[in-house]
Design an enzyme around this catalytic site. Structure first.
Site, PDB file in Angstrom:
ATOM      1  N   PRO A   9      35.565  27.279  46.126  1.00 15.43           N
ATOM      2  CA  PRO A   9      36.722  26.968  45.310  1.00 15.43           C
ATOM      3  C   PRO A   9      37.929  27.869  45.543  1.00 15.43           C
ATOM      4  O   PRO A   9      37.800  29.066  45.782  1.00 15.43           O
ATOM      5  CB  PRO A   9      36.214  27.120  43.871  1.00 15.43           C
ATOM      6  N   ASN A  10      39.066  27.228  45.498  1.00 15.42           N
ATOM      7  CA  ASN A  10      40.394  27.846  45.553  1.00 15.42           C
ATOM      8  C   ASN A  10      40.828  28.310  46.934  1.00 15.42           C
ATOM      9  O   ASN A  10      41.965  28.741  47.102  1.00 15.42           O
ATOM     10  CB  ASN A  10      40.536  28.988  44.534  1.00 15.42           C
ATOM     11  N   ARG A  17      47.869  31.472  46.426  1.00 15.20           N
ATOM     12  CA  ARG A  17      47.067  32.210  45.448  1.00 15.20           C
ATOM     13  C   ARG A  17      47.039  33.698  45.797  1.00 15.20           C
ATOM     14  O   ARG A  17      46.518  34.080  46.830  1.00 15.20           O
ATOM     15  CB  ARG A  17      45.640  31.659  45.440  1.00 15.20           C
ATOM     16  N   TYR A  22      45.018  37.935  49.239  1.00 14.73           N
ATOM     17  CA  TYR A  22      44.448  37.019  50.221  1.00 14.73           C
ATOM     18  C   TYR A  22      45.347  36.776  51.432  1.00 14.73           C
ATOM     19  O   TYR A  22      44.941  36.087  52.354  1.00 14.73           O
ATOM     20  CB  TYR A  22      44.119  35.677  49.549  1.00 14.73           C
ATOM     21  N   ASN A  73      31.692  31.179  52.807  1.00 14.76           N
ATOM     22  CA  ASN A  73      32.523  31.873  51.836  1.00 14.76           C
ATOM     23  C   ASN A  73      32.427  31.033  50.563  1.00 14.76           C
ATOM     24  O   ASN A  73      33.174  30.077  50.383  1.00 14.76           O
ATOM     25  CB  ASN A  73      33.975  31.994  52.306  1.00 14.76           C
ATOM     26  N   ALA A  76      34.156  32.057  44.335  1.00 13.72           N
ATOM     27  CA  ALA A  76      33.651  32.412  43.004  1.00 13.72           C
ATOM     28  C   ALA A  76      32.181  32.065  42.816  1.00 13.72           C
ATOM     29  O   ALA A  76      31.465  32.747  42.071  1.00 13.72           O
ATOM     30  CB  ALA A  76      34.484  31.724  41.932  1.00 13.72           C
ATOM     31  N   GLU A  97      27.435  35.505  55.326  1.00 11.30           N
ATOM     32  CA  GLU A  97      28.378  35.473  54.203  1.00 11.30           C
ATOM     33  C   GLU A  97      29.698  36.108  54.628  1.00 11.30           C
ATOM     34  O   GLU A  97      29.702  37.129  55.306  1.00 11.30           O
ATOM     35  CB  GLU A  97      27.765  36.266  53.050  1.00 11.30           C
ATOM     36  N   HIS A  99      33.908  37.014  53.232  1.00 10.57           N
ATOM     37  CA  HIS A  99      34.925  37.088  52.175  1.00 10.57           C
ATOM     38  C   HIS A  99      36.204  37.648  52.773  1.00 10.57           C
ATOM     39  O   HIS A  99      36.146  38.566  53.603  1.00 10.57           O
ATOM     40  CB  HIS A  99      34.463  37.997  51.029  1.00 10.57           C
ATOM     41  N   ARG A 106      36.534  45.159  43.937  1.00 12.47           N
ATOM     42  CA  ARG A 106      37.255  44.395  42.915  1.00 12.47           C
ATOM     43  C   ARG A 106      36.538  44.474  41.574  1.00 12.47           C
ATOM     44  O   ARG A 106      35.740  45.375  41.341  1.00 12.47           O
ATOM     45  CB  ARG A 106      37.443  42.973  43.422  1.00 12.47           C
TER      46      ARG A 106
END
Length: 140
Positions: A9-10, A17, A22, A73, A76, A97, A99, A106
């Site tokens: 998502p996103n 964003r 990012y 990725n 969330a 994985e 990111h 974070r």
């Protein structure tokens, strides 16, 4: 080698964003970057993005026997989705994985990674470079 690159998502909002986190690159820029990296490495990639957890689970399940590995990725869903974890366990696919940012630097809720519980490697905090590092790792 055939790799499925899945994004949660996103990520379709890249460039808009939180560009301070990012970057200013768009999702289309990321697609181009991944495609060029894969081409250089001689890897065939298929890249997808969804905002829906069930769709991500479906794609993971459908990858079995079709792809050699998944670069994921989960965004969330990394921190919340036991369903994604269970799908990865069920298909027994190689999973790396990725990111864009480093979740461990974070908010505390981002420190738990369900994907990381089954991924053989994680690349985080390298921006788009997390994807190239994952593909290079898989290429061996």
């Amino acid at each position: 080698m055939k790799v499925l690159v899945l994004n949660g998502p996103n990520l379709n909002m890249l460039g808009l964003r939180e560009p301070e986190l990012y970057g200013k690159g768009t999702y289309a820029d990321l697609e181009t970057f991944v495609s060029e990296t894969a081409s250089r490495l001689g890897i065939e990639v298929e890249m997808r993005q969804t905002n829906h957890e069930g769709t991500l689970v479906d794609w993971i399940q459908q990858s079995r026997g079709v792809f050699d590995a998944i670069v994921l990725n989960a965004a969330a869903y990394t921190h919340t989705s036991v369903a994604v974890l269970d799908a990865l366990k069920a298909v027994k696919a190689r999973c790396v994985e990725v990111h864009l940012t480093d979740p461990k630097t974070r908010e505390e809720f981002r420190h738990v990674s369900y994907v990381g519980m089954v991924a053989e490697k994680t690349f985080a905090g390298l921006g788009f470079g997390s994807y190239s590092a994952a593909l290079e790792y898989l290429a061996g």
